[in-house]
Design a protein around this motif. Structure first.
Motif, PDB file in Angstrom:
ATOM      1  N   LEU A  67      20.362 -16.793 -10.690  1.00 22.88           N
ATOM      2  CA  LEU A  67      21.405 -15.806 -10.924  1.00 22.88           C
ATOM      3  C   LEU A  67      21.438 -14.723  -9.849  1.00 22.88           C
ATOM      4  O   LEU A  67      22.450 -14.039  -9.684  1.00 22.88           O
ATOM      5  N   THR A  68      20.354 -14.553  -9.106  1.00 23.34           N
ATOM      6  CA  THR A  68      20.300 -13.499  -8.097  1.00 23.34           C
ATOM      7  C   THR A  68      20.081 -14.032  -6.685  1.00 23.34           C
ATOM      8  O   THR A  68      20.018 -13.239  -5.739  1.00 23.34           O
ATOM      9  N   ASN A  69      19.992 -15.348  -6.534  1.00 20.43           N
ATOM     10  CA  ASN A  69      19.575 -15.907  -5.255  1.00 20.43           C
ATOM     11  C   ASN A  69      20.182 -17.294  -5.061  1.00 20.43           C
ATOM     12  O   ASN A  69      19.972 -18.183  -5.883  1.00 20.43           O
ATOM     13  N   THR A  70      20.923 -17.487  -3.981  1.00 20.17           N
ATOM     14  CA  THR A  70      21.445 -18.814  -3.677  1.00 20.17           C
ATOM     15  C   THR A  70      20.806 -19.382  -2.413  1.00 20.17           C
ATOM     16  O   THR A  70      21.201 -20.440  -1.935  1.00 20.17           O
ATOM     17  N   LYS A  71      19.825 -18.687  -1.874  1.00 21.12           N
ATOM     18  CA  LYS A  71      19.114 -19.167  -0.687  1.00 21.12           C
ATOM     19  C   LYS A  71      18.054 -20.199  -1.051  1.00 21.12           C
ATOM     20  O   LYS A  71      17.906 -21.225  -0.390  1.00 21.12           O
ATOM     21  N   THR A  72      17.297 -19.913  -2.107  1.00 22.60           N
ATOM     22  CA  THR A  72      16.155 -20.749  -2.479  1.00 22.60           C
ATOM     23  C   THR A  72      16.593 -22.009  -3.213  1.00 22.60           C
ATOM     24  O   THR A  72      17.343 -21.946  -4.184  1.00 22.60           O
ATOM     25  N   ARG A  73      16.120 -23.151  -2.744  1.00 21.67           N
ATOM     26  CA  ARG A  73      16.316 -24.389  -3.491  1.00 21.67           C
ATOM     27  C   ARG A  73      15.169 -24.516  -4.485  1.00 21.67           C
ATOM     28  O   ARG A  73      14.003 -24.327  -4.126  1.00 21.67           O
ATOM     29  N   LEU A  74      15.505 -24.811  -5.725  1.00 22.16           N
ATOM     30  CA  LEU A  74      14.517 -24.861  -6.806  1.00 22.16           C
ATOM     31  C   LEU A  74      14.153 -26.303  -7.125  1.00 22.16           C
ATOM     32  O   LEU A  74      15.011 -27.102  -7.499  1.00 22.16           O
ATOM     33  N   LEU A  75      12.871 -26.618  -6.983  1.00 19.77           N
ATOM     34  CA  LEU A  75      12.378 -27.958  -7.296  1.00 19.77           C
ATOM     35  C   LEU A  75      11.457 -27.873  -8.506  1.00 19.77           C
ATOM     36  O   LEU A  75      10.378 -27.282  -8.441  1.00 19.77           O
ATOM     37  N   ALA A  76      11.894 -28.439  -9.624  1.00 17.37           N
ATOM     38  CA  ALA A  76      11.099 -28.436 -10.848  1.00 17.37           C
ATOM     39  C   ALA A  76      10.180 -29.647 -10.866  1.00 17.37           C
ATOM     40  O   ALA A  76      10.567 -30.738 -10.454  1.00 17.37           O
ATOM     41  N   VAL A  77       8.954 -29.442 -11.352  1.00 21.60           N
ATOM     42  CA  VAL A  77       8.004 -30.545 -11.487  1.00 21.60           C
ATOM     43  C   VAL A  77       7.415 -30.512 -12.893  1.00 21.60           C
ATOM     44  O   VAL A  77       7.358 -29.462 -13.531  1.00 21.60           O
ATOM     45  N   THR A  78       7.001 -31.659 -13.372  1.00 18.43           N
ATOM     46  CA  THR A  78       6.392 -31.746 -14.693  1.00 18.43           C
ATOM     47  C   THR A  78       5.450 -32.926 -14.761  1.00 18.43           C
ATOM     48  O   THR A  78       5.661 -33.935 -14.077  1.00 18.43           O
ATOM     49  N   SER A  79       4.409 -32.784 -15.573  1.00 12.75           N
ATOM     50  CA  SER A  79       3.481 -33.891 -15.791  1.00 12.75           C
ATOM     51  C   SER A  79       3.920 -34.735 -16.980  1.00 12.75           C
ATOM     52  O   SER A  79       3.331 -35.782 -17.252  1.00 12.75           O
ATOM     53  N   PHE A  80       4.957 -34.272 -17.688  1.00 17.11           N
ATOM     54  CA  PHE A  80       5.521 -35.032 -18.805  1.00 17.11           C
ATOM     55  C   PHE A  80       6.635 -35.939 -18.286  1.00 17.11           C
ATOM     56  O   PHE A  80       6.944 -35.945 -17.094  1.00 17.11           O
ATOM     57  N   SER A  81       7.246 -36.686 -19.179  1.00 11.89           N
ATOM     58  CA  SER A  81       8.323 -37.574 -18.753  1.00 11.89           C
ATOM     59  C   SER A  81       9.484 -36.739 -18.222  1.00 11.89           C
ATOM     60  O   SER A  81       9.790 -35.668 -18.758  1.00 11.89           O
ATOM     61  N   LEU A  82      10.130 -37.236 -17.183  1.00  9.08           N
ATOM     62  CA  LEU A  82      11.232 -36.494 -16.580  1.00  9.08           C
ATOM     63  C   LEU A  82      12.378 -36.306 -17.562  1.00  9.08           C
ATOM     64  O   LEU A  82      13.053 -35.272 -17.555  1.00  9.08           O
ATOM     65  N   SER A  83      12.587 -37.291 -18.421  1.00  7.96           N
ATOM     66  CA  SER A  83      13.697 -37.214 -19.372  1.00  7.96           C
ATOM     67  C   SER A  83      13.536 -36.058 -20.356  1.00  7.96           C
ATOM     68  O   SER A  83      14.518 -35.513 -20.855  1.00  7.96           O
ATOM     69  N   SER A  84      12.285 -35.642 -20.611  1.00  6.88           N
ATOM     70  CA  SER A  84      12.059 -34.563 -21.572  1.00  6.88           C
ATOM     71  C   SER A  84      12.466 -33.207 -21.021  1.00  6.88           C
ATOM     72  O   SER A  84      12.682 -32.258 -21.777  1.00  6.88           O
ATOM     73  N   TYR A  85      12.576 -33.090 -19.700  1.00  7.79           N
ATOM     74  CA  TYR A  85      12.926 -31.813 -19.092  1.00  7.79           C
ATOM     75  C   TYR A  85      14.204 -31.859 -18.273  1.00  7.79           C
ATOM     76  O   TYR A  85      14.655 -30.826 -17.766  1.00  7.79           O
ATOM     77  N   GLU A  86      14.803 -33.026 -18.127  1.00  8.04           N
ATOM     78  CA  GLU A  86      15.956 -33.141 -17.239  1.00  8.04           C
ATOM     79  C   GLU A  86      17.112 -32.235 -17.666  1.00  8.04           C
ATOM     80  O   GLU A  86      17.722 -31.546 -16.844  1.00  8.04           O
ATOM     81  N   HIS A  87      17.418 -32.226 -18.958  1.00  9.47           N
ATOM     82  CA  HIS A  87      18.539 -31.413 -19.443  1.00  9.47           C
ATOM     83  C   HIS A  87      18.269 -29.930 -19.200  1.00  9.47           C
ATOM     84  O   HIS A  87      19.145 -29.196 -18.714  1.00  9.47           O
ATOM     85  N   LYS A  88      17.047 -29.468 -19.528  1.00  8.29           N
ATOM     86  CA  LYS A  88      16.699 -28.066 -19.318  1.00  8.29           C
ATOM     87  C   LYS A  88      16.779 -27.696 -17.844  1.00  8.29           C
ATOM     88  O   LYS A  88      17.267 -26.623 -17.483  1.00  8.29           O
ATOM     89  N   ALA A  89      16.266 -28.592 -17.003  1.00  8.17           N
ATOM     90  CA  ALA A  89      16.247 -28.310 -15.569  1.00  8.17           C
ATOM     91  C   ALA A  89      17.660 -28.180 -15.018  1.00  8.17           C
ATOM     92  O   ALA A  89      17.967 -27.245 -14.266  1.00  8.17           O
TER      93      ALA A  89
END
Length: 220
Positions: free
Chosen positions: A87-109
């Motif tokens: 919401l305050t920054n469009t410079k940084t690319r955000l890469l989310a990582v998780t040790s759980f299944s990707l499908s469990s966090y894909e919607h949130k991400a």
């Protein structure tokens, strides 16, 4: 020169990376991976605390080109950290990582405005994702920082909770702690916890704490 799948370190530019993970062993592993294999990048800073990460990202000299964050953090969750930064920054690319299944966090991400999501257990995928984000704005299927910020600013959502409010509602909803247990966990008076819960309920237009918890969980 382009980045190949077999040798992602070959690139025409250099980027600064920051890493957020509240697990010290995972943070050390990610740090070592970046230092050893992401030779096209420099590690700007690391943090085990989402609040500290937000403070870093508010200072011009500490704003990274790529921020890697675990989705499961203490206090502020990874998706909320990403949303606040986006919401305050469009410079940084955000890469989310998780040790759980990707499908469990894909919607949130995706809702949080990240530019990619990869498994924390797949080192090759992490390096390839960093290399892709180094030369482009997002991984395939994810929004660019500018598009994500535009969407988030126009979404009709409840007023943003403060960091402390979010920490409290998280402890209540996800760990089932009582006001007294929350008080002990974060080191404030029980009356302070109740005051924060009152503010949370007001922002969420909830009549009870239980309803506020339901609204919070429903929006995660």
């Amino acid at each position: 020169m382009t980045v190949s799948a077999d040798n992602p370190s070959k690139s025409f530019s250099f980027c600064r990376i920051a890493v957020v993970d509240n697990d010290p062993m995972a943070l050390a592993a990610l740090t070592q991976l970046i230092k050893e294999q992401a030779t096209f990048a420099s590690l700007l800073w690391t943090s085990m605390d989402a609040q500290h990460a937000l403070e870093h990202c508010s200072r011009f000299e500490d704003i990274p080109d790529i921020l890697i964050t675990d989705m499961s953090l203490e206090g502020i969750q990874g998706d909320s950290l990403c949303r606040r930064i986006r919401l305050t920054n469009t410079k940084t690319r955000l890469l989310a990582v998780t040790s759980f299944s990707l499908s469990s966090y894909e919607h949130k991400a995706r809702r949080a405005g990240v530019q990619g999501l990869v498994s924390k257990n797949d080192e090759k995928a992490i390096i390839q994702a960093i290399a892709t984000l180094q030369r482009s704005d997002s991984l395939p299927g994810f929004e660019t920082p500018i598009l994500a910020r535009t969407r988030l600013k126009h979404e009709k959502t409840s007023p943003l909770l403060t960091v402390r409010e979010e920490e409290i509602i998280g402890l209540v909803s996800e760990k089932g702690l009582t006001d007294r247990e929350v008080s002990a966990a974060i080191g404030v008076k029980e009356a302070t916890v109740r005051r924060h819960m009152h503010n949370i309920m007001k922002k969420m237009k909830a009549k009870t704490a239980r309803q506020a918890v339901a609204i919070w969980l429903g929006g995660r």
